[in-house]
Write an enzyme that holds these catalytic residues in place. Structure first.
Site, mmCIF file in Angstrom:
data_model
loop_
_atom_site.group_PDB
_atom_site.id
_atom_site.type_symbol
_atom_site.label_atom_id
_atom_site.label_comp_id
_atom_site.label_asym_id
_atom_site.label_seq_id
_atom_site.Cartn_x
_atom_site.Cartn_y
_atom_site.Cartn_z
ATOM 1 N N THR A 105 0.863 -1.183 0.000
ATOM 2 C CA THR A 105 0.000 0.000 0.000
ATOM 3 C C THR A 105 0.898 1.230 0.000
ATOM 4 O O THR A 105 2.126 1.126 0.135
ATOM 5 C CB THR A 105 -0.914 0.031 1.243
ATOM 6 O OG1 THR A 105 -0.100 0.260 2.405
ATOM 7 C CG2 THR A 105 -1.682 -1.277 1.409
ATOM 8 N N ASP A 106 0.284 2.401 -0.114
ATOM 9 C CA ASP A 106 1.085 3.623 -0.119
ATOM 10 C C ASP A 106 1.840 3.819 1.189
ATOM 11 O O ASP A 106 2.949 4.353 1.202
ATOM 12 C CB ASP A 106 0.185 4.834 -0.383
ATOM 13 C CG ASP A 106 -0.329 4.881 -1.811
ATOM 14 O OD1 ASP A 106 0.302 4.231 -2.682
ATOM 15 O OD2 ASP A 106 -1.348 5.540 -2.054
ATOM 16 N N CYS A 107 1.225 3.400 2.299
ATOM 17 C CA CYS A 107 1.900 3.572 3.592
ATOM 18 C C CYS A 107 2.706 2.345 4.013
ATOM 19 O O CYS A 107 3.514 2.430 4.941
ATOM 20 C CB CYS A 107 0.889 3.957 4.669
ATOM 21 S SG CYS A 107 -0.572 2.904 4.731
ATOM 22 N N TYR A 108 2.476 1.210 3.353
ATOM 23 C CA TYR A 108 3.239 -0.009 3.623
ATOM 24 C C TYR A 108 3.746 -0.558 2.289
ATOM 25 O O TYR A 108 3.191 -1.507 1.726
ATOM 26 C CB TYR A 108 2.365 -1.050 4.328
ATOM 27 C CG TYR A 108 1.930 -0.648 5.717
ATOM 28 C CD1 TYR A 108 2.839 -0.637 6.774
ATOM 29 C CD2 TYR A 108 0.615 -0.282 5.973
ATOM 30 C CE1 TYR A 108 2.446 -0.271 8.044
ATOM 31 C CE2 TYR A 108 0.211 0.079 7.248
ATOM 32 C CZ TYR A 108 1.135 0.092 8.277
ATOM 33 O OH TYR A 108 0.748 0.455 9.542
ATOM 34 N N PRO A 109 4.819 0.022 1.739
ATOM 35 C CA PRO A 109 5.248 -0.336 0.385
ATOM 36 C C PRO A 109 6.026 -1.645 0.272
ATOM 37 O O PRO A 109 6.220 -2.145 -0.841
ATOM 38 C CB PRO A 109 6.134 0.844 -0.018
ATOM 39 C CG PRO A 109 6.666 1.375 1.282
ATOM 40 C CD PRO A 109 5.579 1.164 2.286
#
Length: 390
Positions: free
Chosen positions: A128-132
């Site tokens: 995800t954008d916060c967990y790349p």
């Protein structure tokens, strides 16, 4: 009448008197209930037995870049990752996938971490954008992770069953191997020394009660799963089969691998042998009467596992005195009996708890709420769907 606060004052002043439950039973035979009540403040009970509804909550700490773990393995054992990004739950009965290490389970990994050993971590993330980050591998120990605590949905069964096999082939069960044609019998509860047998209506043990869990400090978190306090009971209030259970929680970083051991039942699966010590405060004379119960005064049902149903036929009730003799008689046949619980280690953890209390290192807590006493047992039957047989 006494209070827990008064008992804790004695613990702090090193004037408390604590007996193991076996010592209490002997004392009652010698001096009677009333004199025993006058002398003792705390009764120490313990058990060391399989408790497969156990597991560990682990917070790994965030990686850089961060990862949102959706699949995870610890030494090849799958851990549940459906919580926060790096929160895991490792169940005691989780098993390695495939055919390798078939006798290793989550309980063994929990034991290794408690013992300070290194465990291999493999994780797959959802990007995800916060967990790349997409994946991560590392070696962890209990000192390189944030939280590591046991959170056990069901421990300390108040009584259980005796398993036998009236069929023609060997059966592999959560009680171990059951030989055909009533070749053996297996029971798992330590009987009259078992913690909840000595507080049959859970008047002393409640939510928030402090216990000795795996050699460290633990607490009663809630009623346990499959909690069934409405089980039929004898006049002495002990149940005739599986009854009350409790859920326990405690910091695994402080535990001792002597009291937390992974185990494996052949052709059945992994489990966890767990030592739990439970102090019973002697608040009134009635506590002594309940704790004086003997193996000859409590019973368990003998269940035939050869019938593959939820409700299996029974060969009646036997006393724990009969079970501990090593032989019981079923339909005129003498059948050898073995316990899954370690009576020796159950005694040892009660002794360890007694020493901690007498040395001022373990105080008691007031329950913040009672364990419910009106729970019925709800089976899972099919409803509004066609019956299928497999």
């Amino acid at each position: 009448m006494r209070t827990i606060a008064e008992i804790n004052d004695k613990i702090h002043q090193h004037t408390v008197v604590a007996w193991t439950v076996e010592e209490l039973k002997t004392k009652v035979n010698e001096i009677g209930v009333s004199k025993a009540f006058q002398q003792v403040d705390v009764i120490c009970t313990g058990t060391f037995e399989p408790m497969e509804s156990s597991g560990a909550v682990i917070n790994l700490g965030h990686t850089d870049p961060p990862i949102k773990i959706r699949q995870c393995w610890l030494d090849g054992i799958p851990a549940y990752a459906g919580f926060g990004a790096v929160d895991l739950y490792l169940g005691a009965t989780a098993m390695a996938e495939g055919e390798t290490n078939v006798e290793k389970g989550g309980g063994h990994v929990i034991e290794d971490l408690i013992a300070g050993k290194s465990v291999h971590l493999k994780a797959i993330g959802q990007k995800t954008d916060c967990y790349p980050r997409a994946s991560f591998e590392n070696t962890i120990t209990k000192d390189t992770i944030n939280q590591f605590y046991l959170f056990n949905p069901r421990n300390l069964y108040q009584n259980f069953i005796v398993g036998v096999n009236g069929g023609d082939r060997e059966l592999f069960t959560y009680l171990g191997s059951l030989q055909p044609r009533l070749g053996n019998a297996v029971y798992s509860n330590p009987g009259a020394i078992s913690p909840l047998m000595n507080d049959p209506d859970l008047q002393l043990i409640g939510i928030g009660s402090k216990v000795l869990l795996g050699g460290g400090i633990g607490y009663v978190a809630w009623e346990g799963t499959q909690h069934f306090p409405l089980q039929k009971r004898l006049p002495n209030r002990t149940p005739i089969g599986p009854a009350a259970t409790i859920s326990l929680i405690g910091d695994a970083k402080q535990m001792n691998p002597r009291w937390v051991r992974g185990c494996y039942f052949h052709n059945y699966g992994a489990s966890l042998m767990l030592g739990v010590g439970v102090p019973l405060p002697v608040l009134r004379e009635e506590v002594i009467r309940f704790c004086a119960v003997q193996d000859s005064e409590i019973v368990a049902p003998v269940i035939d596992f050869s019938i593959p149903r939820r409700v299996r036929p029974t060969f009646g009730l036997v006393t724990y005195e009969q079970l501990k003799s090593g032989r019981i008689k079923i339909e005129g046949k003498l059948v050898r009996v073995a316990p899954l619980a370690s009576i020796y280690l159950s005694r040892q953890i009660a002794e360890e708890l007694k020493d901690l209390i007498m040395n001022g290192q373990f105080t008691l807590t007031e329950p913040v709420a009672p364990i419910p006493q009106e729970r019925s047992f709800v089976p899972q039957d099919q409803r509004n769907s066609p019956l299928t047989l497999e």
